[in-house]
Design an enzyme around this catalytic site. Structure first.
Site, PDB file in Angstrom:
ATOM      1  N   PRO A  62      25.164   9.983 -22.090  1.00 38.34           N
ATOM      2  CA  PRO A  62      24.180  10.832 -22.740  1.00 38.34           C
ATOM      3  C   PRO A  62      23.850  10.450 -24.186  1.00 38.34           C
ATOM      4  CG  PRO A  62      26.269  11.981 -22.506  1.00 38.34           C
ATOM      5  CD  PRO A  62      26.370  10.719 -21.692  1.00 38.34           C
ATOM      6  N   ASN A  63      22.563  10.549 -24.466  1.00 37.27           N
ATOM      7  CA  ASN A  63      21.993  10.350 -25.808  1.00 37.27           C
ATOM      8  C   ASN A  63      21.945   8.891 -26.258  1.00 37.27           C
ATOM      9  OD1 ASN A  63      21.613  13.213 -26.275  1.00 37.27           O
ATOM     10  ND2 ASN A  63      23.838  13.322 -26.431  1.00 37.27           N
ATOM     11  N   TYR A  74      25.337   5.086 -35.788  1.00 41.32           N
ATOM     12  CA  TYR A  74      25.230   4.197 -34.616  1.00 41.32           C
ATOM     13  C   TYR A  74      24.413   2.937 -34.875  1.00 41.32           C
ATOM     14  CZ  TYR A  74      27.162   8.296 -32.330  1.00 41.32           C
ATOM     15  OH  TYR A  74      27.984   9.342 -31.977  1.00 41.32           O
ATOM     16  N   ARG A  78      18.687   7.502 -33.327  1.00 39.46           N
ATOM     17  CA  ARG A  78      19.714   8.547 -33.362  1.00 39.46           C
ATOM     18  C   ARG A  78      20.767   8.239 -34.431  1.00 39.46           C
ATOM     19  NH1 ARG A  78      24.714   9.005 -29.082  1.00 39.46           N
ATOM     20  NH2 ARG A  78      25.512  10.967 -29.877  1.00 39.46           N
ATOM     21  N   ARG A  87      36.639   9.593 -36.719  1.00 41.03           N
ATOM     22  CA  ARG A  87      35.623  10.651 -36.821  1.00 41.03           C
ATOM     23  C   ARG A  87      36.253  12.036 -36.590  1.00 41.03           C
ATOM     24  NH1 ARG A  87      30.555   9.117 -33.370  1.00 41.03           N
ATOM     25  NH2 ARG A  87      29.684  10.787 -34.643  1.00 41.03           N
ATOM     26  N   ASN A  95      30.284   3.300 -21.788  1.00 40.92           N
ATOM     27  CA  ASN A  95      30.175   4.144 -22.974  1.00 40.92           C
ATOM     28  C   ASN A  95      29.725   5.502 -22.461  1.00 40.92           C
ATOM     29  OD1 ASN A  95      29.708   5.518 -25.313  1.00 40.92           O
ATOM     30  ND2 ASN A  95      28.553   3.882 -26.324  1.00 40.92           N
ATOM     31  N   ALA A 154      29.399  11.542 -25.288  1.00 41.03           N
ATOM     32  CA  ALA A 154      30.168  12.771 -25.502  1.00 41.03           C
ATOM     33  C   ALA A 154      31.003  13.165 -24.272  1.00 41.03           C
ATOM     34  CB  ALA A 154      29.226  13.910 -25.880  1.00 41.03           C
ATOM     35  N   HIS A 179      32.890   2.264 -27.327  1.00 38.34           N
ATOM     36  CA  HIS A 179      32.159   3.138 -28.248  1.00 38.34           C
ATOM     37  C   HIS A 179      31.636   2.307 -29.406  1.00 38.34           C
ATOM     38  CE1 HIS A 179      33.663   6.594 -26.115  1.00 38.34           C
ATOM     39  NE2 HIS A 179      34.840   6.006 -26.108  1.00 38.34           N
ATOM     40  N   GLU A 206      36.529   0.944 -21.661  1.00 42.95           N
ATOM     41  CA  GLU A 206      35.884   2.031 -22.411  1.00 42.95           C
ATOM     42  C   GLU A 206      35.327   1.468 -23.717  1.00 42.95           C
ATOM     43  OE1 GLU A 206      38.582   5.180 -23.450  1.00 42.95           O
ATOM     44  OE2 GLU A 206      37.076   6.222 -24.659  1.00 42.95           O
TER      45      GLU A 206
HETATM   46  C1  DQA Z   1      29.956   7.305 -28.815  1.00 44.58           C
HETATM   47  C2  DQA Z   1      30.959   8.214 -29.518  1.00 44.58           C
HETATM   48  C3  DQA Z   1      30.927   9.613 -28.927  1.00 44.58           C
HETATM   49  O1  DQA Z   1      31.833  10.443 -29.609  1.00 44.58           O
HETATM   50  C4  DQA Z   1      29.545  10.208 -29.062  1.00 44.58           C
HETATM   51  O2  DQA Z   1      29.497  11.479 -28.461  1.00 44.58           O
HETATM   52  C5  DQA Z   1      28.490   9.317 -28.524  1.00 44.58           C
HETATM   53  C6  DQA Z   1      28.549   7.891 -28.816  1.00 44.58           C
HETATM   54  C7  DQA Z   1      29.868   5.912 -29.495  1.00 44.58           C
HETATM   55  O3  DQA Z   1      29.329   4.995 -28.863  1.00 44.58           O
HETATM   56  O4  DQA Z   1      30.313   5.754 -30.632  1.00 44.58           O
HETATM   57  O5  DQA Z   1      27.515   9.773 -27.929  1.00 44.58           O
HETATM   58  O6  DQA Z   1      30.374   7.100 -27.477  1.00 44.58           O
END
Ligand code: DQA
Length: 156
Positions: free
Chosen positions: A19-20, A32, A27, A116, A83, A86, A109, A107
């Protein structure tokens, strides 16, 4: 695995973004960066091409669709770079999907989730992943592809 014309086995990887992450580029660029998801996917495909593996990219904002993509990877991909956005910090369903599918997952990020907010320190993916890469921005995807290919090579 994909069989090539020369009869060699070519690994197939799924780059799965949650998501997102479709909003990357606009964003929270201070967190990011300015790279878009399209650019990251192109980078992954190019990295795969150089390493001699097939890369497929998929993004969804929906937890169930991510679960289904992990299930489907069982018959189509040798490894997943995930990735989960959230959902990393909330989703027992994604954790169970990874355990059930039996496809190795790295995994990933973009940001360093451990530096964070406290709620981002917890990952439901980490216990069922081969390993975690975070904090290196888009370069992390290149590192993750290298890491999963190394893992696949060693487990052959
Ligand atoms: C994320 C880190 C997550 O905490 C966050 O909710 C994201 C992006 C990252 O790529 O740093 O949506 O996965």
């Amino acid at each position: 695995m994909v069989e090539t014309i020369l009869g060699q086995q070519m690994s197939s990887l799924l780059i799965l973004n949650g998501p997102n992450l479709n909003l990357l580029g606009t964003r929270q660029p201070e967190v990011y960066g300015a790279t878009t998801l399209d650019q990251i996917e192109t980078l992954c495909i190019e990295t795969g091409r150089k390493a001699g593996c097939n890369v497929t990219c998929y993004q969804s904002n929906h937890e169930g669709e991510l679960v289904e993509a992990i299930h489907a990877a069982r018959n189509t991909h040798d490894g997943i770079i995930l990735n989960a956005g959230a959902y990393t910090h909330t989703s027992v369903a994604l954790m169970d999907a990874i355990s059930s599918a039996g496809v190795p997952v790295v995994e990933l990020h973009l940001s360093n989730i451990h530096a964070r907010e406290e709620f981002r320190h917890k990952s439901y993916i980490a216990p069922v992943a081969v390993g975690q890469i975070c904090g290196f921005g888009p370069k992390g995807y290149v590192l993750a592809i290298d890491a999963i290919l190394d893992h696949l090579e060693k487990s052959r």
